[in-house]
Each structure stands twice: as structure tokens, then as C-alpha cells.
Design a protein around this motif. Structure first.
Motif, short mmCIF file in Angstrom:
data_model
loop_
_atom_site.label_atom_id
_atom_site.label_comp_id
_atom_site.label_asym_id
_atom_site.label_seq_id
_atom_site.Cartn_x
_atom_site.Cartn_y
_atom_site.Cartn_z
N ARG A 179 16.78 -34.71 -35.84
CA ARG A 179 16.18 -33.58 -35.11
C ARG A 179 15.09 -32.95 -35.96
O ARG A 179 14.01 -32.62 -35.46
CB ARG A 179 17.24 -32.53 -34.78
N ARG A 180 15.38 -32.78 -37.25
CA ARG A 180 14.38 -32.18 -38.14
C ARG A 180 13.18 -33.10 -38.31
O ARG A 180 12.05 -32.65 -38.37
CB ARG A 180 14.98 -31.88 -39.51
N LEU A 209 15.42 -28.20 -32.09
CA LEU A 209 15.26 -29.19 -31.04
C LEU A 209 16.69 -29.46 -30.59
O LEU A 209 17.54 -29.79 -31.41
CB LEU A 209 14.61 -30.44 -31.64
N GLY A 210 16.95 -29.29 -29.29
CA GLY A 210 18.32 -29.47 -28.82
C GLY A 210 18.74 -30.92 -28.83
O GLY A 210 17.93 -31.82 -28.97
N ILE A 211 20.04 -31.12 -28.67
CA ILE A 211 20.58 -32.48 -28.65
C ILE A 211 20.02 -33.26 -27.46
O ILE A 211 19.68 -34.44 -27.58
CB ILE A 211 22.13 -32.43 -28.55
N THR A 231 21.75 -39.86 -38.22
CA THR A 231 22.36 -38.54 -38.31
C THR A 231 21.56 -37.57 -37.45
O THR A 231 20.36 -37.38 -37.69
CB THR A 231 22.33 -38.04 -39.76
N LEU A 232 22.20 -36.99 -36.45
CA LEU A 232 21.46 -36.16 -35.50
C LEU A 232 20.75 -34.98 -36.16
O LEU A 232 19.61 -34.68 -35.85
CB LEU A 232 22.41 -35.63 -34.43
N THR A 233 21.44 -34.35 -37.09
CA THR A 233 20.86 -33.16 -37.73
C THR A 233 19.56 -33.50 -38.43
O THR A 233 18.55 -32.80 -38.29
CB THR A 233 21.85 -32.58 -38.75
#
Lengths: 274, 187
Positions: A34-35, A5-7, A29-31
Motif C-alpha cells: 500500500r505504501r 490507500l484502502g485495502i 505484504t499489504l502494508t
């Protein structure tokens, strides 16, 4: 299911949730986030970020259910048995020597940490000597925890192995019953626990806790939120009180590191300076 | 000076001796960060770094959450956490569910490193008994990074390298010695 999934998509989802439900995930935390979004999309059979955003805007999402699924609940009963041994042998005897001491489980998710603590207190005969406060943002989860946690048996096997390494007093099976392949922890363990929806990232403090568990919660936060939460935790600790983080977390990236000293560098136990 | 900014190595059964040889061959001032994601027992937290460090000239560290990723260091994914690379060259650890029966899962470390480093990443898959890492290596390739697998004929257990070769068109199939030579040439 898509594996990435993109930013840009992630930020669209964050904005939609904030618009519709007033909950801000922009400091996660974006990473990891996203998950988690991908995971929830999988659960809800939503094929793309655009569809999810549209569903949110149309209020077609059960947001309590969404939050419940978004939370990471894969801790373990007695995760890091050596930490629990130390809690039993060093921390609790000291804390419980003064009556009415308060312990805070901040950021409860599955209830496994909470039940672990309550088993330790039970085995020490201290269940009624301390006040345990448990905070969890999801009411669905609080209800589940009050019904005994309801854990898959695979997780109980892991918990049992950890309990054995912790060298508990009894057979672990004493603490739960099994129904339809799910384990229900003995709810009498938590009958004196005070539950609330207190959100550590936003709310004010009462400066009265002798021990705070905040294990593997801030790994989900970015630096600014990590800093804010640590400041809030500091405000909730009495002088000399213990702060317990996950064993691969650290206070070293924060300003508060000056106001705490390390009690155990392996188990990540800190104490508030005077 | 090479174009690459980081090296990530995944391995499982049969990879310990290979990793030991690799880390022993890298000089103290090696100019890139080397990240290791190796399958390990979830409840055994200590001993692994110590064992790998015996012959290594570079410092080997199990990162704490939010630690910056620095050159000249070897990072080992800690027990019972997934190790992600967060944008901005930092580690983010996670207690999310096991993936491919593993935490740390090689796929997840590779996905996140590929996303962060794009074509500046070298991904290497070593000996191992399951397919964890195969999709991760594919993500490195898809992001434009360089992909290497240990020669399956040399692997104690070739399942992981063969799965990786099935998942993507890897750039190099190397023996341990060739992997070492390649890494030294990046310096």
C-alpha cells in the motif's frame, strides 16, 4: 498526496496490474505494498487509485519504470558490517576452497549488496575463484548497476561509514568516482557477475549454490509467498551451503526450518542439513 | 477488562527514562501487547533491549519479520527497520527509505497500527526533538483510537508532544505517573 490507500483500492490496483502485465502482487505484504503504490502514485502525479487503475487499463503506464519505482532499494553498502566481517572471515574462505563455487545474490534491487560482496571478494583476491550470479526482476535496474549503481552521495557516506566498521583494507573512495553528485562504483568489480531476471518466487532450481544472499527481500512477502520462496531457496542450496537472511528475518515461520540449522542466530546465517 | 487490544508508544530524545519507568511499572502478566517505536541509531543493533529489560518484568523483544503480536510482551522496533503492524496482528518490517530522518519512523508504526486496530488502540507520544509521530498520533485519533501525550512541561524535549497536540485534538495530556496509572487501569 493522500497518506492512506484502502485495502479495496490496493486490491483493485493489484488486479489491474495482473490483467494488463501478468505480474501478480497479491502475495506481497499489504502494508508495505500500500505504501509503495502510494509512493509510485506520488512519483507519477496520480491522485487516486481509480485514476491509476484506469491508466493501467489504458496501457498509459511505462511498466518497467513502474516496477523500478515500486522496488524497495534502500539497503546500504555494507549494511550490517558485522555480517560482512563474518562473510569475509568464516564463510568465504571455506566456500572458495573448492574451485568454481557459486554464490547467488537473489532479489538484487539497488546493487548495494552485490557491490559489497564484490568488494569483499576483491579484497580477498577471490574475485575470479567464484561464480557470482545476480538476479533482478528489473532491466532498468540491471542497466543501472552495470553502469556503477549510480548512488546519491548521501548513500555513499553511509556506505563509507559501514565500510569503516567492516574494517575494509583500503580507503572506500578507491572504489568509486563522483560525477554530478552521484557516485559510480568501479564496474570492474562486477565484470564477472552473471545477471539474470530469474524470479525466485516462480522459477525452478539448479541446486548448485554454496551461498545464497536473500536479505530483506521476503519481508515484502506474505506467508504463502514467503514459504514458497524459502522452499525454492532450499532447492537451490547444496548440502552444507549457507543461506543469509536480513538480521530481523527468520526461517522459524516456515516448514524449511527443519531442513536448515542456525549457523549464526544474530546475523541470521543458516546452513542446509544433509 | 478494557476495550483496547494494543498500546503503541513513540518517543525520541529525552524519552528513554520515561519509557524505562513505564516498562518497569507494568506487571509480568499485563494483558495487552505494548509496542515501542523509539528513535535510535541505525547502526547500533544491540544494547537497547538489554538496557530496557533491566527493570522490566515483561519480556522485551525486538520482533522478527512476520512474528505474531502477543499480549504480555513489550516489542521494541529494531534498528534500521520500520516496524509495521500487518493485518492479522503480525509484524511486518520494512527497509523502505527513512521518514522524518528516521528508520524506524514513529509515524509509520502508528499509521499501520491505527489501520489494524482502529478504535482498539492506545497511542502515546513522549518526549522528542522532532515532529515524527505527530501525524501518526493523528491517524490513531482519526481511526477512533485513544491518544495520549506526555505533558510537554515535563518533557526533556517537548517538540514531539507539541507537534502531536497541533496535529490532532489529543484525548489526554498526562505526566509520566499518570500515563503509568492509566496503563495499569487497563489491566
Amino acid at each position: 498526496m493522500s497518506t492512506t490507500l484502502g485495502i479495496v483500492d490496493t486490491k483493485k490496483i493489484i488486479a489491474a496490474i495482473n490483467d494488463m502485465y501478468g505480474v501478480d502482487y497479491s502475495n506481497y505484504t499489504l502494508t508495505t505494498l500500500r505504501r509503495r503504490f502510494l509512493y509510485v502514485m506520488g512519483c507519477l502525479n496520480i491522485l487516486s487509485a481509480d485514476i491509476l487503475v484506469e491508466q493501467i487499463h489504458r496501457n498509459n503506464i511505462d511498466f518497467d519504470d513502474f516496477v523500478d519505482k515500486l522496488m524497495i532499494d534502500t539497503t546500504e553498502l555494507f549494511r550490517d558490517p558485522s555480517l560482512w566481517r563474518e562473510v569475509r572471515e568464516k564463510l568465504l574462505p571455506e566456500i572458495c576452497s573448492s574451485p568454481g563455487s557459486k554464490i547467488w545474490m537473489s532479489g538484487v534491487s539497488s546493487g548495494e549488496e552485490l557491490y559489497s560482496l564484490m568488494v569483499v571478494l576483491h579484497e580477498m583476491g577471490l574475485q575470479k575463484d567464484v561464480r557470482v550470479v545476480a538476479s533482478c526482476p528489473s532491466n532498468i535496474r540491471i542497466d543501472r548497476i552495470k553502469k556503477g549503481g549510480i548512488f546519491p552521495m548521501k548513500r555513499m557516506e553511509l556506505g563509507e561509514a559501514n565500510y569503516t566498521r567492516f574494517s575494509g583494507k583500503f580507503e572506500f573512495t578507491k572504489y568509486y568516482t563522483v560525477s554530478d553528485n552521484f557516485a559510480y562504483m568501479d564496474t570492474s568489480l562486477i565484470e564477472n557477475v552473471e545477471f539474470n531476471n530469474f524470479n525466485i518466487s516462480q522459477d525452478k532450481s539448479d541446486k548448485s549454490y554454496r551461498m545464497i544472499f536473500c536479505r530483506n527481500l521476503m519481508i515484502q512477502y506474505n506467508m504463502p509467498l514467503y514459504e514458497r520462496v524459502l522452499q525454492n531457496l532450499m532447492d537451490n542450496l547444496t548440502v552444507g551451503a549457507y543461506l543469509i537472511l536480513g538480521n530481523k528475518e527468520t526461517i522459524n515461520h516456515s516448514e524449511v526450518s527443519k531442513r536448515l540449522y542456525t549457523f549464526d542466530s544474530i546475523e541470521k546465517i543458516y546452513r542446509k542439513r544433509s | 477488562m478494557s476495550n483496547y487490544k494494543a498500546i503503541m508508544i513513540g518517543g525520541s530524545a529525552g524519552s528513554f527514562q520515561v519509557v524505562t519507568k513505564i516498562v518497569a511499572s507494568l506487571p509480568k502478566d499485563y494483558p495487552l501487547p505494548v509496542m515501542l517505536c523509539l528513535h535510535r541509531l541505525k547502526h547500533v543493533r544491540s544494547g537497547f533491549v538489554e538496557a530496557l529489560s533491566i527493570k522490566s518484568q515483561m519480556p522485551i523483544i525486538e520482533p522478527d519479520d512476520k512474528d505474531p503480536i502477543k499480549s504480555g510482551r513489550i516489542y521494541l522496533a529494531p534498528a534500521n527497520y520500520h516496524m509495521y503492524v500487518e493485518l492479522g496482528n503480525k509484524f511486518a518490517l520494512s527497509t523502505e527509505d527513512v521518514v522524518n530522518h528516521s528508520r524506524p519512523a514513529i509515524d509509520l508504526s502508528f499509521f499501520t497500527a491505527a489501520y489494524n486496530y482502529k478504535n482498539k488502540l492506545v497511542g502515546i507520544i513522549l518526549s522528542g526533538a522532532n515532529k515524527d509521530g505527530a501525524l501518526g498520533l493523528k491517524s490513531v485519533k482519526d481511526a477512533g483510537g485513544l491518544t495520549i501525550v506526555q505533558d510537554p512541561n515535563e518533557c526533556q524535549v517537548p517538540t514531539m508532544t507539541l507537534a502531536s497536540m497541533n496535529a490532532t485534538n489529543v484525548d489526554h495530556v498526562f505526566s509520566t505517573q499518570k500515563i503509568i496509572n492509566f496503563l495499569l487501569n487497563l489491566a
